[in-house]
Design a protein around this motif. Structure first.
Motif, PDB file in Angstrom:
ATOM      1  N   ASP A   1       0.821  -1.214   0.000  1.00  0.00           N
ATOM      2  CA  ASP A   1       0.000   0.000   0.000  1.00  0.00           C
ATOM      3  C   ASP A   1       0.858   1.268   0.000  1.00  0.00           C
ATOM      4  O   ASP A   1       0.535   2.253  -0.679  1.00  0.00           O
ATOM      5  CB  ASP A   1      -0.966  -0.007   1.188  1.00  0.00           C
ATOM      6  CG  ASP A   1      -0.250  -0.205   2.536  1.00  0.00           C
ATOM      7  OD1 ASP A   1       0.943  -0.530   2.530  1.00  0.00           O
ATOM      8  OD2 ASP A   1      -0.924  -0.047   3.580  1.00  0.00           O
ATOM      9  N   THR A   2       1.982   1.249   0.720  1.00  0.00           N
ATOM     10  CA  THR A   2       2.887   2.410   0.725  1.00  0.00           C
ATOM     11  C   THR A   2       3.490   2.628  -0.652  1.00  0.00           C
ATOM     12  O   THR A   2       3.620   3.770  -1.125  1.00  0.00           O
ATOM     13  CB  THR A   2       4.011   2.216   1.754  1.00  0.00           C
ATOM     14  OG1 THR A   2       3.451   1.911   3.028  1.00  0.00           O
ATOM     15  CG2 THR A   2       4.877   3.453   1.859  1.00  0.00           C
TER      16      THR A   2
ATOM     17  N   GLN B   1       2.180   1.831  -3.545  1.00  0.00           N
ATOM     18  CA  GLN B   1       1.167   2.381  -4.451  1.00  0.00           C
ATOM     19  C   GLN B   1       0.963   3.878  -4.213  1.00  0.00           C
ATOM     20  O   GLN B   1       0.756   4.642  -5.155  1.00  0.00           O
ATOM     21  CB  GLN B   1      -0.162   1.621  -4.270  1.00  0.00           C
ATOM     22  CG  GLN B   1      -0.119   0.177  -4.732  1.00  0.00           C
ATOM     23  CD  GLN B   1       0.363   0.024  -6.172  1.00  0.00           C
ATOM     24  OE1 GLN B   1      -0.048   0.791  -7.055  1.00  0.00           O
ATOM     25  NE2 GLN B   1       1.229  -0.954  -6.410  1.00  0.00           N
ATOM     26  N   THR B   2       1.016   4.301  -2.955  1.00  0.00           N
ATOM     27  CA  THR B   2       0.880   5.722  -2.645  1.00  0.00           C
ATOM     28  C   THR B   2       2.016   6.532  -3.267  1.00  0.00           C
ATOM     29  O   THR B   2       1.797   7.596  -3.864  1.00  0.00           O
ATOM     30  CB  THR B   2       0.865   5.934  -1.121  1.00  0.00           C
ATOM     31  OG1 THR B   2      -0.251   5.234  -0.559  1.00  0.00           O
ATOM     32  CG2 THR B   2       0.757   7.408  -0.772  1.00  0.00           C
TER      33      THR B   2
ATOM     34  N   ALA C   1       2.194   9.486  -6.258  1.00  0.00           N
ATOM     35  CA  ALA C   1       2.578  10.829  -5.818  1.00  0.00           C
ATOM     36  C   ALA C   1       3.200  11.619  -6.966  1.00  0.00           C
ATOM     37  O   ALA C   1       3.754  11.049  -7.913  1.00  0.00           O
ATOM     38  CB  ALA C   1       3.557  10.731  -4.654  1.00  0.00           C
TER      39      ALA C   1
END
Length: 420
Positions: free
Chosen positions: A240-241, A243-244, A248
């Motif tokens: 999940d990190t 993908q963030t 960005a």
């Protein structure tokens, strides 16, 4: 001409395998599902250790590299977030550091550059080498063993089915290998739930041909030197990190890289596209069966820590070439049981050691409590001052856990030349 060996997979591992085995005088069929016409530009890089580069030189691949490989003269390893302020001035920015002598420990090569060099090398004809037949845009749809060898069902880009045979099938078709499935060679897959972000960064300061590895609680952050002040980034993060950060904007991503790595190279500019690489390391208990051997990711998909994945694939090809060369001097066919049995035995130590080391280190720093990570970082600092470090340095340069002629810069079978 009926091939001695069918190599399945036309990526970096398959191309190198075909070239290495052809050096024994064998006739090779390379089955490549890619047609090359619709390929996406590949900005990724591959780290090749010193032994692997000797192999590329021996097989003529290095001569065909369009851009020079970037040498790695130093490896710097650190644990935890980068220091700042007074603490950064009082302590070195790495806990463990290797410095090469007169020759590099490893090299960084662009994937597209290496793929092109391998393709050109395969196209060069010499009476000294065996032949290589390439089937592009072809897919393996079935495989069975018969008395005369391995029978293959191959479908071309137009859907036309053909049947080919070979003495031995070498799987270079990746982690989800079809060949391994047909041969019932099961894999044990590690559930890491991590994704690697791969890209190119440009630093303000000279990297001085240093490979950097910083172990963070979220996963390792690695920078490999490239030409100029560019560096190849491999940043392992929870899914999940990752993908963030992939979503960005450039400025936010650059700021995150600076927070993760620190200021030692100045500002880190994004200089390439960001790619996501879901990490699912796996290992097969067996990598050979009657008439079949597995190589590269088909045999062992490693976590990208230390960039050892392709080096294992190079050693696979070099060791298999030795096994084949020895069998040929004895008048045995390319499908003789001694070949695949010797190959599996010879690859056991290195592949188990590298799989345990890369996955173990990743789990230690990504899953352990903070005090355990700090103890491991302190262990790096202690190791940095002991003679044991030289052992790890030799392993990093390659050829220590796998002994093969090509890794020593010799052609396979030269040591048997006087035995026949």
């Amino acid at each position: 001409m009926r091939p001695d060996i069918a190599v399945i997979g036309g990526g970096l591992t398959g191309l190198m395998m075909a070239r290495a085995l052809s050096a024994t005088g064998a006739h090779i069929l390379l089955v490549d599902r890619s047609s090359g016409a619709d390929s996406i530009p590949d900005e990724r890089t591959t780290t090749i250790n010193a032994a692997g580069m000797r192999m590329l030189q021996t097989l003529g691949v290095q001569d065909n590299l369009q851009q020079d490989a970037t040498p790695i003269m130093r490896i710097a390893v650190a644990e935890g977030a980068p220091l700042s302020g007074l603490a950064a001035r009082r302590r070195p920015n790495s806990d463990l550091s290797w410095q090469a002598g007169d020759t590099p420990m490893a090299y960084v090569v662009g994937n597209a550059n290496l793929q092109s060099a391998l393709t050109r090398t395969l196209g060069e004809n010499s009476d000294f080498y065996g032949s290589i037949e390439i089937l592009s845009g072809a897919t393996l749809t079935g495989m069975a063993r018969h008395a005369g060898g391995m029978q293959l069902d191959i479908e071309d880009a137009g859907g036309q089915l053909s049947h080919r045979s070979a003495d031995l099938v070498v799987a270079c078709d990746g982690n989800n290998s079809k060949v391994a499935g047909f041969a019932n060679l099961a894999a044990r897959q590690e559930q890491t739930f991590q994704t690697a972000i791969v890209s190119i960064l440009r630093a303000e300061r000279d990297h001085e041909n240093t490979a950097f590895q910083r172990f963070l609680p979220t996963g390792p952050f690695a920078l490999m030197p490239m030409s100029g002040q560019h560096l190849s980034l491999v940043w392992t993060l929870p899914d999940d990190t990752a993908q963030t950060l992939l979503a960005a904007d450039e400025q936010a991503f650059e700021a995150a890289c600076l927070d993760a790595f620190g200021q030692s190279l100045g500002y880190l500019h994004l200089a390439g596209q960001r790619l996501a690489w879901p990490l699912r390391p796996s290992l097969r208990r067996r990598i050979a069966a009657a008439g079949v051997v597995l190589a590269g990711d088909a045999a062992h998909a490693l976590h990208p820590i230390a960039g050892q994945g392709y080096n294992l694939a190079l050693a696979d090809a070099a060791v298999l070439a030795d096994c084949l060369a020895l069998a040929r001097t004895r008048g045995l066919s390319s499908g003789h049981p001694s070949i695949w049995q010797s190959y599996e035995a010879a690859r056991r130590t290195e592949r188990l050691a590298m799989s345990a080391a890369t996955s173990g280190i990743n789990q230690l720093f990504a899953r352990s409590p903070a005090f355990v990570r700090r103890m491991a970082g302190a262990g790096f600092a202690v190791l940095d001052k002991t003679p044991v470090k030289s052992v790890f340095s030799r392993i990093a340069e390659g050829g220590e856990l796998a002994d093969a002629a090509l890794l020593r810069g010799q052609f396979p079978g030269t040591e048997y030349a006087g035995d026949s």
